[in-house]
Design a protein around this motif. Sequence first.
Motif, mmCIF file in Angstrom:
data_model
loop_
_atom_site.group_PDB
_atom_site.id
_atom_site.type_symbol
_atom_site.label_atom_id
_atom_site.label_comp_id
_atom_site.label_asym_id
_atom_site.label_seq_id
_atom_site.Cartn_x
_atom_site.Cartn_y
_atom_site.Cartn_z
ATOM 1 N N ALA A 191 49.364 -25.933 7.843
ATOM 2 C CA ALA A 191 48.011 -25.980 8.415
ATOM 3 C C ALA A 191 47.222 -24.726 8.056
ATOM 4 O O ALA A 191 46.016 -24.785 7.830
ATOM 5 N N ALA A 192 47.904 -23.571 7.999
ATOM 6 C CA ALA A 192 47.223 -22.323 7.632
ATOM 7 C C ALA A 192 46.686 -22.388 6.213
ATOM 8 O O ALA A 192 45.565 -21.949 5.925
ATOM 9 N N LEU A 193 47.470 -22.959 5.291
ATOM 10 C CA LEU A 193 47.023 -23.067 3.899
ATOM 11 C C LEU A 193 45.879 -24.072 3.758
ATOM 12 O O LEU A 193 45.073 -23.977 2.830
ATOM 13 N N LEU A 194 45.804 -25.010 4.678
ATOM 14 C CA LEU A 194 44.671 -25.948 4.698
ATOM 15 C C LEU A 194 43.402 -25.266 5.190
ATOM 16 O O LEU A 194 42.331 -25.415 4.595
ATOM 17 N N ILE A 195 43.522 -24.514 6.275
ATOM 18 C CA ILE A 195 42.341 -24.031 6.988
ATOM 19 C C ILE A 195 41.811 -22.706 6.458
ATOM 20 O O ILE A 195 40.591 -22.529 6.292
ATOM 21 N N ILE A 196 42.704 -21.754 6.174
ATOM 22 C CA ILE A 196 42.246 -20.388 5.870
ATOM 23 C C ILE A 196 41.398 -20.300 4.604
ATOM 24 O O ILE A 196 40.317 -19.699 4.625
ATOM 25 N N PRO A 197 41.809 -20.882 3.461
ATOM 26 C CA PRO A 197 40.944 -20.794 2.275
ATOM 27 C C PRO A 197 39.575 -21.440 2.498
ATOM 28 O O PRO A 197 38.554 -20.911 2.044
ATOM 29 N N ALA A 198 39.549 -22.566 3.214
ATOM 30 C CA ALA A 198 38.266 -23.231 3.492
ATOM 31 C C ALA A 198 37.395 -22.367 4.389
ATOM 32 O O ALA A 198 36.190 -22.211 4.152
ATOM 33 N N ALA A 199 37.983 -21.787 5.433
ATOM 34 C CA ALA A 199 37.220 -20.920 6.332
ATOM 35 C C ALA A 199 36.747 -19.663 5.614
ATOM 36 O O ALA A 199 35.636 -19.168 5.861
ATOM 37 N N ALA A 200 37.582 -19.138 4.699
ATOM 38 C CA ALA A 200 37.190 -17.953 3.934
ATOM 39 C C ALA A 200 36.053 -18.249 2.975
ATOM 40 O O ALA A 200 35.219 -17.385 2.683
ATOM 41 N N ALA A 201 36.001 -19.483 2.476
ATOM 42 C CA ALA A 201 34.966 -19.858 1.502
ATOM 43 C C ALA A 201 33.608 -20.103 2.155
ATOM 44 O O ALA A 201 32.574 -20.025 1.476
ATOM 45 N N ARG A 202 33.589 -20.364 3.434
ATOM 46 C CA ARG A 202 32.359 -20.775 4.110
ATOM 47 C C ARG A 202 31.202 -19.785 3.949
ATOM 48 O O ARG A 202 30.083 -20.194 3.635
ATOM 49 N N PRO A 203 31.417 -18.469 4.123
ATOM 50 C CA PRO A 203 30.292 -17.537 3.986
ATOM 51 C C PRO A 203 29.819 -17.363 2.536
ATOM 52 O O PRO A 203 28.749 -16.798 2.305
#
Length: 262
Positions: free
Chosen positions: A193-205
């Motif tokens: 789940a971390a590999l799913l969420i963290i890159p996407a959340a990091a890309a948002r800004p």
Amino acid sequence: MTDDFMIRAALAGLGVALAAAPLGCFVVWRRMAYFGDATSHAAILGVALALATDLPVFGGVLLVAVAMALLLTSLTGRGISSDALLGVMAHAALALGLVAVSLIQGVRVDLMGYLVGDILAVSQADLAVIWTGAALVLGLLFWRWSSLLAATLSPDLAQAAGVSPKREELVLTLALSITVAVAIKVVGALLIAALLIIPAAAARPLARTPEGMAAVAMFIGGASALGGLIVSFALDTPTGPTIVSLAALVFALTRGMGAARA
């Protein structure tokens, strides 16, 4: 070429990261983080099923992940809050999986490898499964991108335009289950789940469009996988947690950049 274990590990990490990152964007947009957790924790139950029935681990994990995702979808909104339901299902699935694995007789199980991954032990057969699964997920997302995006941004408008939000939710469920099944060897059930969420959340800004966010997330996920592998080899640390830690560091940096701009 793929006889070298580091090259196999790098290709495996890259395959999982490229599939997980764009899917993770939808998980972030839909606020489905707990949903991803519950589905990934069910992977251990899938491992137990595979070992007990002589199925390939990928097949057992995929079957249980799909069943868990469909069960969660059907139970959501039926008199219990989503957070509570997902928390109960996530921890119950993990606990049942651990108990089931311990009850299997005559099979030696590297439980830690399934919990946090063992990317350095990826074989050529594993590599074929990972990249086939990644290609399926990416193909599914590319094919359904417009409909998935419409159903995510405004289910009512999507319904009016002839797009079924329920059908698109099932597409996401299938893609999430495939990703969990191929990722368990790389980062393990606890970190998928971390590999799913963290890159996407990091890309948002860093992105202005949904497509841009998916592209940046894929870059961050791939860089985290390769960088984490190198750091892990250099420092002799667990590879799966190192990959996730590096992705978390990138998240902190991008959030700091976003705050500085504001």
